[in-house]
Design a protein around this motif. Structure first.
Motif, PDB file in Angstrom:
ATOM      1  N   LEU A 144       0.825  -1.209   0.000  1.00  0.00           N
ATOM      2  CA  LEU A 144       0.000   0.000   0.000  1.00  0.00           C
ATOM      3  C   LEU A 144       0.858   1.257   0.000  1.00  0.00           C
ATOM      4  CD1 LEU A 144      -2.635  -1.181   2.630  1.00  0.00           C
ATOM      5  CD2 LEU A 144      -2.971  -1.042   0.159  1.00  0.00           C
ATOM      6  N   GLN A 145       1.952   1.219   0.733  1.00  0.00           N
ATOM      7  CA  GLN A 145       2.811   2.399   0.854  1.00  0.00           C
ATOM      8  C   GLN A 145       3.525   2.738  -0.449  1.00  0.00           C
ATOM      9  OE1 GLN A 145       5.187   1.297   4.257  1.00  0.00           O
ATOM     10  NE2 GLN A 145       3.422   1.438   5.636  1.00  0.00           N
ATOM     11  N   ASN A 146       3.523   1.801  -1.388  1.00  0.00           N
ATOM     12  CA  ASN A 146       4.141   2.049  -2.697  1.00  0.00           C
ATOM     13  C   ASN A 146       3.148   2.527  -3.748  1.00  0.00           C
ATOM     14  OD1 ASN A 146       6.857   1.398  -2.091  1.00  0.00           O
ATOM     15  ND2 ASN A 146       6.363  -0.787  -2.150  1.00  0.00           N
ATOM     16  N   ILE A 147       1.864   2.614  -3.384  1.00  0.00           N
ATOM     17  CA  ILE A 147       0.848   3.090  -4.316  1.00  0.00           C
ATOM     18  C   ILE A 147       0.766   4.612  -4.203  1.00  0.00           C
ATOM     19  CG2 ILE A 147      -1.622   3.092  -4.871  1.00  0.00           C
ATOM     20  CD1 ILE A 147      -1.715   0.173  -3.903  1.00  0.00           C
ATOM     21  N   GLN A 148       1.208   5.303  -5.220  1.00  0.00           N
ATOM     22  CA  GLN A 148       1.286   6.767  -5.186  1.00  0.00           C
ATOM     23  C   GLN A 148       0.042   7.460  -5.742  1.00  0.00           C
ATOM     24  OE1 GLN A 148       3.818   8.380  -3.678  1.00  0.00           O
ATOM     25  NE2 GLN A 148       4.722   6.389  -3.182  1.00  0.00           N
ATOM     26  N   ILE A 149      -0.873   6.710  -6.301  1.00  0.00           N
ATOM     27  CA  ILE A 149      -2.083   7.285  -6.904  1.00  0.00           C
ATOM     28  C   ILE A 149      -2.937   7.946  -5.828  1.00  0.00           C
ATOM     29  CG2 ILE A 149      -4.249   6.693  -8.089  1.00  0.00           C
ATOM     30  CD1 ILE A 149      -2.645   4.395  -9.436  1.00  0.00           C
ATOM     31  N   PRO A 150      -3.424   9.160  -6.063  1.00  0.00           N
ATOM     32  CA  PRO A 150      -4.316   9.813  -5.088  1.00  0.00           C
ATOM     33  C   PRO A 150      -5.575   8.983  -4.858  1.00  0.00           C
ATOM     34  CG  PRO A 150      -3.535  11.390  -6.721  1.00  0.00           C
ATOM     35  CD  PRO A 150      -3.139  10.031  -7.218  1.00  0.00           C
ATOM     36  N   CYS A 151      -5.928   8.795  -3.599  1.00  0.00           N
ATOM     37  CA  CYS A 151      -7.094   7.984  -3.247  1.00  0.00           C
ATOM     38  C   CYS A 151      -8.002   8.737  -2.278  1.00  0.00           C
ATOM     39  CB  CYS A 151      -6.660   6.667  -2.591  1.00  0.00           C
ATOM     40  SG  CYS A 151      -5.874   5.489  -3.719  1.00  0.00           S
ATOM     41  N   LEU A 152      -9.292   8.672  -2.567  1.00  0.00           N
ATOM     42  CA  LEU A 152     -10.313   9.191  -1.668  1.00  0.00           C
ATOM     43  C   LEU A 152     -10.984   8.009  -0.996  1.00  0.00           C
ATOM     44  CD1 LEU A 152     -12.192  11.439  -0.538  1.00  0.00           C
ATOM     45  CD2 LEU A 152     -13.620  11.090  -2.575  1.00  0.00           C
ATOM     46  N   LEU A 153     -10.971   7.989   0.326  1.00  0.00           N
ATOM     47  CA  LEU A 153     -11.610   6.926   1.101  1.00  0.00           C
ATOM     48  C   LEU A 153     -12.876   7.496   1.737  1.00  0.00           C
ATOM     49  CD1 LEU A 153      -8.606   6.061   0.770  1.00  0.00           C
ATOM     50  CD2 LEU A 153      -8.769   4.997   3.022  1.00  0.00           C
ATOM     51  N   ILE A 154     -14.004   6.866   1.454  1.00  0.00           N
ATOM     52  CA  ILE A 154     -15.276   7.294   2.034  1.00  0.00           C
ATOM     53  C   ILE A 154     -15.823   6.143   2.870  1.00  0.00           C
ATOM     54  CG2 ILE A 154     -17.544   8.291   1.597  1.00  0.00           C
ATOM     55  CD1 ILE A 154     -16.611   9.189  -1.121  1.00  0.00           C
ATOM     56  N   TRP A 155     -16.132   6.446   4.135  1.00  0.00           N
ATOM     57  CA  TRP A 155     -16.499   5.396   5.083  1.00  0.00           C
ATOM     58  C   TRP A 155     -17.783   5.733   5.828  1.00  0.00           C
ATOM     59  CZ3 TRP A 155     -12.228   2.751   3.775  1.00  0.00           C
ATOM     60  CH2 TRP A 155     -12.138   1.423   4.217  1.00  0.00           C
ATOM     61  N   GLY A 156     -18.581   4.716   6.091  1.00  0.00           N
ATOM     62  CA  GLY A 156     -19.730   4.857   6.972  1.00  0.00           C
ATOM     63  C   GLY A 156     -19.284   4.690   8.415  1.00  0.00           C
ATOM     64  N   GLU A 157     -19.639   5.633   9.248  1.00  0.00           N
ATOM     65  CA  GLU A 157     -19.197   5.585  10.648  1.00  0.00           C
ATOM     66  C   GLU A 157     -19.728   4.339  11.355  1.00  0.00           C
ATOM     67  OE1 GLU A 157     -18.494   8.941  14.054  1.00  0.00           O
ATOM     68  OE2 GLU A 157     -20.526   8.800  13.237  1.00  0.00           O
ATOM     69  N   GLN A 158     -20.894   3.858  10.928  1.00  0.00           N
ATOM     70  CA  GLN A 158     -21.502   2.686  11.557  1.00  0.00           C
ATOM     71  C   GLN A 158     -21.308   1.408  10.734  1.00  0.00           C
ATOM     72  OE1 GLN A 158     -23.190   5.749  11.470  1.00  0.00           O
ATOM     73  NE2 GLN A 158     -22.672   6.107  13.618  1.00  0.00           N
ATOM     74  N   ASP A 159     -20.249   1.361   9.934  1.00  0.00           N
ATOM     75  CA  ASP A 159     -19.962   0.177   9.124  1.00  0.00           C
ATOM     76  C   ASP A 159     -19.656  -1.014  10.041  1.00  0.00           C
ATOM     77  OD1 ASP A 159     -19.037  -1.761   7.362  1.00  0.00           O
ATOM     78  OD2 ASP A 159     -17.927  -0.334   6.127  1.00  0.00           O
ATOM     79  N   ARG A 160     -20.493  -2.066   9.959  1.00  0.00           N
ATOM     80  CA  ARG A 160     -20.286  -3.258  10.776  1.00  0.00           C
ATOM     81  C   ARG A 160     -19.530  -4.349  10.020  1.00  0.00           C
ATOM     82  NH1 ARG A 160     -25.737  -1.942  12.126  1.00  0.00           N
ATOM     83  NH2 ARG A 160     -26.498  -3.418  10.562  1.00  0.00           N
ATOM     84  N   VAL A 161     -19.332  -4.164   8.721  1.00  0.00           N
ATOM     85  CA  VAL A 161     -18.655  -5.177   7.912  1.00  0.00           C
ATOM     86  C   VAL A 161     -17.159  -4.885   7.824  1.00  0.00           C
ATOM     87  CG1 VAL A 161     -18.549  -6.284   5.647  1.00  0.00           C
ATOM     88  CG2 VAL A 161     -20.754  -5.566   6.585  1.00  0.00           C
ATOM     89  N   VAL A 162     -16.816  -3.668   7.436  1.00  0.00           N
ATOM     90  CA  VAL A 162     -15.416  -3.222   7.413  1.00  0.00           C
ATOM     91  C   VAL A 162     -15.340  -1.990   8.312  1.00  0.00           C
ATOM     92  CG1 VAL A 162     -13.453  -2.539   6.005  1.00  0.00           C
ATOM     93  CG2 VAL A 162     -15.196  -4.039   5.028  1.00  0.00           C
TER      94      VAL A 162
END
Length: 276
Positions: A212-230
Motif C-alpha cells: 500500500l505504501q508504494n501506491i502513489q495514486i491519489p485515493c479518496l476513502l469514504i467510510w460509513g461511521e456505523q460500518d459493521r462489515v469493514v
C-alpha cells in the motif's frame, strides 16, 4: 445530453465478464466501478445515474458474481480479477480511468493501481476491505472436496438475503422488495456456489502495508461511521498506509454507502476529481 447504454459480456482471460457501459457524448473522463463481495453492479444503481451526467462509466460484475461467468477453472484471486478488469478496459480502448471500488471491490481497485498505475488517474475506495489474511490451509484443503460448494451454499442461505442486507445498511427503513430482489437475483444461478468454493481456495489475502505504501495514486476513502462489515478502523489504517489518501467519514451510515448516501458520495467524488 445523450447517453448510450450497452449491457454486454466479453470473454476475458477465459471467462465471460458482464459489464454495463454508459457513454456520455460530452464526457472526457471514464469511471470504472467495482462492486463488493456477494454483490454485483446492482449495488451502484443509485450512483450510476449521477455519475453518467458528467462521465463515461464501465460497471463490471466480478466473476463469479452477477451475470459474469462462474467457471471452475478461473483463478479467483484478487490479483487475477484485477488483471481481468484491466484487460477488459484495454479491450474497450480506454487507456486512462478513474476507479471506484466498494468493499472487496476496493481491494481489487488497489491491485489494479499496483499492477497498472499508469492507467489510473485517481481511486475512490468506498468502505474498502483491507488487511484480511489468506484463507487458512485447512479450509483451502477442504475446498478441494467435490461437495464443498454445498457447504458454501448452506452457510449463505442460512443467514439469508434479508439479514445480510440489514447488516450492511444503517437505516433498515430503506430496505424494500426491489432492493432485496436485486441482491438475491445473482444467487438464482446455483453455479455461483462452485465459483465461491474456488474463490475460497484462490484468495491470497489483502495487500500488505508495504504494498500500500508504494501506491502513489491519489485515493479518496469514504467510510460509513456505523460500518459493521469493514469497521472505520480499517479506513483509518488505509488512509495512513496510502501515501496520497484522504478519508471522509459519513455519520449515520453503514457499509453499503453507494445505496445509502449516493448524492453525498457523488458530491465528494466530484470535488476529488476536480482537485489538482
Amino acid at each position: 445530453m445523450s447517453i448510450t447504454v450497452s449491457k454486454m459480456k466479453r470473454n476475458i482471460d477465459g471467462i465471460d465478464l458482464y459489464y454495463e457501459e454508459y457513454i456520455n457524448e460530452k464526457a472526457k473522463d471514464t469511471f470504472v466501478l467495482i462492486h463488493g463481495f456477494l454483490s454485483s453492479t446492482f449495488s451502484y444503481r443509485r450512483l450510476i445515474p449521477l455519475l453518467a451526467e458528467s462521465y463515461n462509466i464501465i460497471s463490471v460484475d466480478l466473476p463469479p458474481f452477477g451475470q459474469s461467468g462462474k467457471h471452475y477453472l478461473y483463478q479467483y484471486s484478487y490479483r487475477n480479477m484485477a488483471h481481468s478488469v484491466l484487460h477488459l478496459i484495454k479491450s474497450l480502448d480506454y487507456s486512462r480511468i478513474y476507479i471506484i471500488g466498494h468493499s472487496m471491490g476496493g481491494q481489487i481497485a488497489l491491485h489494479m493501481m499496483k499492477q497498472k498505475p499508469d492507467m489510473i488517474n485517481k481511486g475512490i475506495l468506498l468502505c474498502s476491505s483491507g488487511y484480511l489474511k489468506p484463507v487458512k490451509p485447512s479450509l483451502k484443503l477442504l475446498s478441494h472436496l467435490p461437495f464443498f460448494h454445498h457447504f458454501v451454499r448452506y452457510y449463505l442461505e442460512k443467514s439469508g438475503v434479508q439479514k445480510n442486507v440489514e447488516n450492511v445498511v444503517y437505516d433498515h427503513a430503506m430496505i424494500d422488495a426491489e432492493m432485496l430482489r436485486g441482491y438475491e437475483e445473482p444467487f438464482t444461478d446455483k453455479n455461483i456456489f462452485k465459483g465461491l468454493a474456488k474463490m475460497v481456495r484462490d484468495h491470497e489475502g489483502d495487500l500488505l502495508s508495504d504494498d500500500l505504501q508504494n501506491i502513489q495514486i491519489p485515493c479518496l476513502l469514504i467510510w460509513g461511521e456505523q460500518d459493521r462489515v469493514v469497521p472505520l478502523a480499517i479506513g483509518e489504517k488505509l488512509s495512513k498506509d496510502l501515501p496520497n489518501a484522504q478519508l471522509v467519514i459519513l455519520k449515520n451510515t453503514g457499509h453499503l454507502i453507494p445505496e445509502e448516501k449516493p448524492n453525498v458520495v457523488f458530491t465528494y467524488i466530484q470535488h476529488f476529481v476536480k482537485q489538482a
